[in-house]
Design an enzyme around this catalytic site. Structure first.
Site, short mmCIF file in Angstrom:
data_model
loop_
_atom_site.label_atom_id
_atom_site.label_comp_id
_atom_site.label_asym_id
_atom_site.label_seq_id
_atom_site.Cartn_x
_atom_site.Cartn_y
_atom_site.Cartn_z
N ASP A 51 -4.51 0.07 -2.99
CA ASP A 51 -5.63 0.07 -3.53
C ASP A 51 -6.24 1.08 -4.62
OD1 ASP A 51 -5.37 2.32 -1.76
OD2 ASP A 51 -6.93 2.05 -0.55
N SER A 52 -4.73 1.75 -5.01
CA SER A 52 -4.80 2.45 -6.09
C SER A 52 -5.28 1.77 -7.13
CB SER A 52 -3.84 3.30 -6.16
OG SER A 52 -2.43 2.37 -6.35
N ASP A 90 -2.61 -3.23 0.49
CA ASP A 90 -3.61 -2.68 1.09
C ASP A 90 -4.89 -3.33 1.48
OD1 ASP A 90 -2.70 0.25 1.39
OD2 ASP A 90 -3.24 0.55 -0.77
N GLU A 189 2.12 10.53 2.96
CA GLU A 189 1.70 10.93 1.67
C GLU A 189 1.06 12.55 1.55
OE1 GLU A 189 -1.11 8.31 -0.22
OE2 GLU A 189 -1.40 9.69 -1.96
O1 KIV Z 1 -2.63 2.69 -3.08
C1 KIV Z 1 -1.73 3.09 -3.19
O2 KIV Z 1 -1.06 3.15 -4.36
C2 KIV Z 1 -0.88 3.97 -2.20
C3 KIV Z 1 0.31 4.64 -2.38
C4 KIV Z 1 -0.14 6.11 -3.19
C5 KIV Z 1 1.18 4.98 -1.27
O3 KIV Z 1 -1.42 3.58 -1.04
#
Ligand code: KIV
Length: 271
Positions: A51-52, A90, A189
């Site tokens: 979700d980044s 995610d 994390e």
């Molecule tokens: O959303 C994401 O990119 C993540 C990573 C930082 C593990 O959850």
């Protein structure tokens, strides 16, 4: 050229075997077809449709605004570019917390509409009912402990988590709970390396670290950060493998110059 065509398709069972053999798991985020093809061709083990995407693809300050439909769009694009890697998606903020039936529906939508292999959610004990329900539908789940960006409004900052004894003890308990419920792995994390090492020894499932030292079972980074597209974000754990920001700007400047000076297209580049 390096080719991955003879390497086995990655499944959650393969990841488990990798932990047993002490073979490290390489995971990166991916959000679109073209990058997913490159990641897969290079032999990445796991692609996380994180979700980044909310930050690096949409320009939001946090991961909170991204929707389930948007995550499905990114996941479907990634799936079209992947032959070998395991693709984990995610569950976005607000689609699983506090309501396990909604969590299951969200997970089913991702699996059905994108064809992804697994989902990831943030949290421990407090979301275990959602995890149980999703797992009971046969959907593999990756846990995520430590810094959990979807809870930024609760924590107020993105500093290292679990430096205090009480929070560290809760994290170890949560890791055991996630393992017991049947998660196939846990992302850790931004926690002290010593704590990540302890968790990695305590649980039998693979741990994947981001800012969690090198004694975890694998590593994950955000694609745009490790490629150096994003220059503003510089946490200590981030290693930049390229300076794509400068490379891309150079290409854009050259193009703009060529257009303005009528150096492009040349006689050979026209019909
Ligand atoms: O959303 C994401 O990119 C993540 C990573 C930082 C593990 O959850």
């Amino acid at each position: 050229m390096y080719t991955t065509k003879d390497l086995p398709k990655i499944t959650t069972h393969v990841l488990q075997e990798m932990k047993l053999k002490g073979e490290k798991i390489a995971m990166l985020t991916g959000y679109d077809y073209s990058m997913a093809r490159l990641l897969d061709e290079a032999g990445i083990d796991v692609i996380l449709v994180g979700d980044s995407a909310s930050n690096v693809m949409a320009g939001n300050a946090t991961t909170l605004p991204i929707t389930l439909d948007q995550m499905i769009y990114h996941a479907s694009s990634v799936m079209r570019g992947v032959k070998r890697a395991l693709v984990v998606v995610d569950l976005p903020f607000g689609t699983y917390q506090g309501n396990s039936k909604e969590a299951l529906n969200s997970a089913i939508r991702i699996m059905k509409e994108s064809g992804a292999n697994a989902i990831k959610l943030e949290g421990g004990k407090e979301i275990v009912e959602s995890i149980d329900r999703i797992l009971s539908a046969g959907i593999p789940v990756l846990g995520h402990l430590g810094l959990t960006p979807q809870s930024i409004n609760k924590f107020g900052t993105y500093v290292v988590r679990a430096t205090e004894e009480k929070e560290a003890a809760k994290l170890v308990d949560d890791a055991k709970i996630l393992e017991k419920s049947g998660c196939f792995g846990i992302v850790l994390e931004k926690i002290p390396a010593s704590l990540a090492t302890q968790v990695t020894k305590v649980v039998k499932i693979p741990t994947i670290g981001i800012g969690a030292g090198h004694e975890v079972d694998g590593q994950v980074l955000v694609l745009h950060d490790m490629l150096g597209i994003n220059q503003e974000f510089s946490p200590r754990f981030l290693r930049r493998y390229h300076n794509l920001h400068d490379e891309i700007i150079k290409a854009f400047l050259a193009y703009i110059h060529d257009v303005k000076t009528v150096n492009f297209p040349s006689n050979k580049e026209q019909y």
